[in-house]
Motif scaffolding. Sequence first.
Motif, PDB file in Angstrom:
ATOM      1  N   LYS A  98       0.849  -1.182   0.000  1.00  0.00           N
ATOM      2  CA  LYS A  98       0.000   0.000   0.000  1.00  0.00           C
ATOM      3  C   LYS A  98       0.890   1.238   0.000  1.00  0.00           C
ATOM      4  CE  LYS A  98      -4.411  -1.556   1.749  1.00  0.00           C
ATOM      5  NZ  LYS A  98      -5.565  -1.186   2.596  1.00  0.00           N
ATOM      6  N   ILE A  99       0.289   2.374  -0.257  1.00  0.00           N
ATOM      7  CA  ILE A  99       1.041   3.621  -0.364  1.00  0.00           C
ATOM      8  C   ILE A  99       1.257   4.238   1.007  1.00  0.00           C
ATOM      9  CG2 ILE A  99       0.962   5.989  -1.250  1.00  0.00           C
ATOM     10  CD1 ILE A  99      -0.562   4.897  -3.668  1.00  0.00           C
ATOM     11  N   PHE A 100       2.484   4.662   1.241  1.00  0.00           N
ATOM     12  CA  PHE A 100       2.837   5.326   2.495  1.00  0.00           C
ATOM     13  C   PHE A 100       3.166   6.780   2.184  1.00  0.00           C
ATOM     14  CE2 PHE A 100       5.383   6.367   6.217  1.00  0.00           C
ATOM     15  CZ  PHE A 100       4.643   5.764   7.229  1.00  0.00           C
ATOM     16  N   LEU A 101       2.532   7.701   2.883  1.00  0.00           N
ATOM     17  CA  LEU A 101       2.663   9.132   2.611  1.00  0.00           C
ATOM     18  C   LEU A 101       3.747   9.763   3.484  1.00  0.00           C
ATOM     19  CD1 LEU A 101      -1.155   9.983   2.556  1.00  0.00           C
ATOM     20  CD2 LEU A 101       0.311   9.406   0.606  1.00  0.00           C
ATOM     21  N   VAL A 102       4.524  10.682   2.890  1.00  0.00           N
ATOM     22  CA  VAL A 102       5.619  11.324   3.626  1.00  0.00           C
ATOM     23  C   VAL A 102       5.609  12.837   3.370  1.00  0.00           C
ATOM     24  CG1 VAL A 102       8.101  11.335   4.109  1.00  0.00           C
ATOM     25  CG2 VAL A 102       6.990   9.225   3.349  1.00  0.00           C
ATOM     26  N   PRO A 103       4.808  13.579   4.109  1.00  0.00           N
ATOM     27  CA  PRO A 103       4.830  15.038   3.965  1.00  0.00           C
ATOM     28  C   PRO A 103       5.997  15.651   4.730  1.00  0.00           C
ATOM     29  CG  PRO A 103       3.236  14.423   5.624  1.00  0.00           C
ATOM     30  CD  PRO A 103       3.776  13.133   5.053  1.00  0.00           C
ATOM     31  N   GLY A 104       6.421  16.815   4.284  1.00  0.00           N
ATOM     32  CA  GLY A 104       7.475  17.534   4.984  1.00  0.00           C
ATOM     33  C   GLY A 104       6.914  18.360   6.125  1.00  0.00           C
ATOM     34  N   ALA A 105       7.707  18.489   7.189  1.00  0.00           N
ATOM     35  CA  ALA A 105       7.317  19.317   8.335  1.00  0.00           C
ATOM     36  C   ALA A 105       8.581  19.965   8.896  1.00  0.00           C
ATOM     37  CB  ALA A 105       6.608  18.494   9.392  1.00  0.00           C
ATOM     38  N   PHE A 106       9.230  20.761   8.076  1.00  0.00           N
ATOM     39  CA  PHE A 106      10.500  21.359   8.453  1.00  0.00           C
ATOM     40  C   PHE A 106      10.730  22.637   7.649  1.00  0.00           C
ATOM     41  CE2 PHE A 106      11.322  18.640   4.824  1.00  0.00           C
ATOM     42  CZ  PHE A 106      12.154  19.409   4.030  1.00  0.00           C
ATOM     43  N   MET A 107      11.735  23.378   8.034  1.00  0.00           N
ATOM     44  CA  MET A 107      12.211  24.522   7.263  1.00  0.00           C
ATOM     45  C   MET A 107      13.720  24.397   7.123  1.00  0.00           C
ATOM     46  SD  MET A 107       9.776  26.669   6.271  1.00  0.00           S
ATOM     47  CE  MET A 107      10.686  28.200   5.992  1.00  0.00           C
ATOM     48  N   GLY A 108      14.233  24.901   6.010  1.00  0.00           N
ATOM     49  CA  GLY A 108      15.657  24.834   5.747  1.00  0.00           C
ATOM     50  C   GLY A 108      15.904  24.383   4.325  1.00  0.00           C
ATOM     51  N   GLY A 109      17.080  24.680   3.798  1.00  0.00           N
ATOM     52  CA  GLY A 109      17.363  24.331   2.413  1.00  0.00           C
ATOM     53  C   GLY A 109      16.488  25.139   1.465  1.00  0.00           C
ATOM     54  N   ASP A 110      16.195  24.558   0.309  1.00  0.00           N
ATOM     55  CA  ASP A 110      15.385  25.246  -0.702  1.00  0.00           C
ATOM     56  C   ASP A 110      14.023  24.580  -0.876  1.00  0.00           C
ATOM     57  OD1 ASP A 110      17.511  27.009  -1.293  1.00  0.00           O
ATOM     58  OD2 ASP A 110      18.424  25.490  -2.581  1.00  0.00           O
ATOM     59  N   PHE A 111      13.507  23.957   0.181  1.00  0.00           N
ATOM     60  CA  PHE A 111      12.307  23.145   0.048  1.00  0.00           C
ATOM     61  C   PHE A 111      11.016  23.941   0.235  1.00  0.00           C
ATOM     62  CE2 PHE A 111      15.760  20.388   1.468  1.00  0.00           C
ATOM     63  CZ  PHE A 111      15.733  19.409   0.484  1.00  0.00           C
ATOM     64  N   PHE A 112      10.909  24.654   1.333  1.00  0.00           N
ATOM     65  CA  PHE A 112       9.699  25.420   1.632  1.00  0.00           C
ATOM     66  C   PHE A 112      10.055  26.898   1.780  1.00  0.00           C
ATOM     67  CE2 PHE A 112       8.728  21.192   3.419  1.00  0.00           C
ATOM     68  CZ  PHE A 112       7.515  20.927   2.795  1.00  0.00           C
ATOM     69  N   GLU A 113       9.142  27.758   1.322  1.00  0.00           N
ATOM     70  CA  GLU A 113       9.385  29.195   1.406  1.00  0.00           C
ATOM     71  C   GLU A 113       8.893  29.797   2.713  1.00  0.00           C
ATOM     72  OE1 GLU A 113       7.630  30.974  -2.014  1.00  0.00           O
ATOM     73  OE2 GLU A 113       8.977  29.962  -3.442  1.00  0.00           O
ATOM     74  N   SER A 114       7.959  29.122   3.385  1.00  0.00           N
ATOM     75  CA  SER A 114       7.385  29.659   4.615  1.00  0.00           C
ATOM     76  C   SER A 114       6.753  28.529   5.414  1.00  0.00           C
ATOM     77  CB  SER A 114       6.322  30.708   4.296  1.00  0.00           C
ATOM     78  OG  SER A 114       5.229  30.112   3.624  1.00  0.00           O
ATOM     79  N   GLU A 115       6.479  28.807   6.690  1.00  0.00           N
ATOM     80  CA  GLU A 115       5.791  27.816   7.505  1.00  0.00           C
ATOM     81  C   GLU A 115       4.391  27.545   6.969  1.00  0.00           C
ATOM     82  OE1 GLU A 115       5.950  27.601  11.804  1.00  0.00           O
ATOM     83  OE2 GLU A 115       7.518  29.133  11.832  1.00  0.00           O
ATOM     84  N   SER A 116       3.751  28.554   6.415  1.00  0.00           N
ATOM     85  CA  SER A 116       2.399  28.350   5.888  1.00  0.00           C
ATOM     86  C   SER A 116       2.415  27.392   4.704  1.00  0.00           C
ATOM     87  CB  SER A 116       1.769  29.692   5.483  1.00  0.00           C
ATOM     88  OG  SER A 116       2.504  30.307   4.449  1.00  0.00           O
ATOM     89  N   GLU A 117       3.496  27.399   3.925  1.00  0.00           N
ATOM     90  CA  GLU A 117       3.599  26.458   2.813  1.00  0.00           C
ATOM     91  C   GLU A 117       3.728  25.029   3.336  1.00  0.00           C
ATOM     92  OE1 GLU A 117       6.946  25.940  -0.454  1.00  0.00           O
ATOM     93  OE2 GLU A 117       5.679  27.674  -0.923  1.00  0.00           O
ATOM     94  N   VAL A 118       4.435  24.893   4.464  1.00  0.00           N
ATOM     95  CA  VAL A 118       4.579  23.578   5.088  1.00  0.00           C
ATOM     96  C   VAL A 118       3.228  23.085   5.605  1.00  0.00           C
ATOM     97  CG1 VAL A 118       5.738  22.229   6.875  1.00  0.00           C
ATOM     98  CG2 VAL A 118       6.945  24.137   5.783  1.00  0.00           C
ATOM     99  N   THR A 119       2.511  23.947   6.305  1.00  0.00           N
ATOM    100  CA  THR A 119       1.227  23.529   6.875  1.00  0.00           C
ATOM    101  C   THR A 119       0.219  23.198   5.772  1.00  0.00           C
ATOM    102  OG1 THR A 119       0.464  25.836   7.087  1.00  0.00           O
ATOM    103  CG2 THR A 119       1.592  24.866   8.972  1.00  0.00           C
ATOM    104  N   THR A 120       0.315  23.895   4.649  1.00  0.00           N
ATOM    105  CA  THR A 120      -0.574  23.592   3.523  1.00  0.00           C
ATOM    106  C   THR A 120      -0.292  22.195   2.989  1.00  0.00           C
ATOM    107  OG1 THR A 120      -0.799  25.908   2.877  1.00  0.00           O
ATOM    108  CG2 THR A 120      -1.241  24.261   1.183  1.00  0.00           C
ATOM    109  N   GLN A 121       0.990  21.839   2.871  1.00  0.00           N
ATOM    110  CA  GLN A 121       1.316  20.497   2.385  1.00  0.00           C
ATOM    111  C   GLN A 121       0.836  19.432   3.367  1.00  0.00           C
ATOM    112  OE1 GLN A 121       5.115  18.437   2.484  1.00  0.00           O
ATOM    113  NE2 GLN A 121       5.146  18.329   0.251  1.00  0.00           N
ATOM    114  N   LEU A 122       0.949  19.699   4.648  1.00  0.00           N
ATOM    115  CA  LEU A 122       0.455  18.754   5.645  1.00  0.00           C
ATOM    116  C   LEU A 122      -1.051  18.542   5.502  1.00  0.00           C
ATOM    117  CD1 LEU A 122       2.555  19.969   8.688  1.00  0.00           C
ATOM    118  CD2 LEU A 122       2.574  17.636   7.789  1.00  0.00           C
ATOM    119  N   ASP A 123      -1.784  19.612   5.296  1.00  0.00           N
ATOM    120  CA  ASP A 123      -3.236  19.500   5.083  1.00  0.00           C
ATOM    121  C   ASP A 123      -3.538  18.721   3.810  1.00  0.00           C
ATOM    122  OD1 ASP A 123      -4.379  20.714   7.335  1.00  0.00           O
ATOM    123  OD2 ASP A 123      -4.197  22.721   6.491  1.00  0.00           O
ATOM    124  N   ASP A 124      -2.776  18.999   2.749  1.00  0.00           N
ATOM    125  CA  ASP A 124      -2.991  18.303   1.475  1.00  0.00           C
ATOM    126  C   ASP A 124      -2.783  16.800   1.634  1.00  0.00           C
ATOM    127  OD1 ASP A 124      -3.592  20.617   0.046  1.00  0.00           O
ATOM    128  OD2 ASP A 124      -1.504  20.974  -0.524  1.00  0.00           O
TER     129      ASP A 124
END
Length: 271
Positions: free
Chosen positions: A194-220
């Motif tokens: 089965k499929i296992f989901l791995v959302p990001g929950a961090f800041m650093g590097g070039d991955f997320f521009e803001s905490e709100s972008e992270v929380t949006t991905q978590l909701d998605d």
Amino acid sequence: MNSMIVGALITAISQMVEVAPYSNSVAYLPNDLVEVTQFLDEADKLNLTPVIVIDKYYLDVSNKYTYVDPSPLKQAIRDSNHIGRILFMYDEPGLRGRRNGQTMSEILPVFDLIKKDFHGVEFVHIESFAEMYWQKQENNGRLSLYMDAEHIGFNCYGKFEKCGNPAIGVPEVHQLTYLADIHSEIVFSNSDAKIFLVPGAFMGGDFFESESEVTTQLDDYASVAVDYRDYVSGMGVFIWGDFHDGYNQLSGARSLPLVKEKTLEVLNYLK
């Protein structure tokens, strides 16, 4: 039937108590075999299903996967008080192999041998989106993943609708595209995974521009877990504690107020 696995990757055993009330599982990369025992014991105390990242135990000096005697790892598990479900996770083995001159056709037989050594243990293969893209280009649209694993997923951190990296030749597509690719390969291979989901929950590097972008991905990702529950085995959040991988200094959810709140909310909701 096992329930959905819901938890986070911690970066220190002491962090486990922080996520335990909101999770039914926890993942960790032990520094050594002594920590394997300690991790299992702590997970048992908190009634969490342990997920052990095991790549390092099967990598040689050139960082290639190789089969080794399982006795020390087995003994570390026996030395614990844990009884019940255990998961072993491989973290981006295809991408690691590509970087170190090892193909998936060489890696997968090693995984088969490891699985035979640990009867009853469930295996998780999490792959990089970029590796999956390159595999499809090279294999006429097919993926080369560990189809005998019970759980298969990928990681792509950033906007849910824009997963890619044009700088390395990987176009931006919706993350659902990669989830659909995994599902198609599972069906094609007649796998029970089965499929296992791995959302990001961090800041650093070039991955997320803001905490709100992270929380949006978590909701998605939480929405995907609910909408496609028949095909999804669980969700593991990366990461709870801070982490330095040699390339990026990442601040985990526990250090980010908005991300921490959303992470615990999503975990608690799904568990």
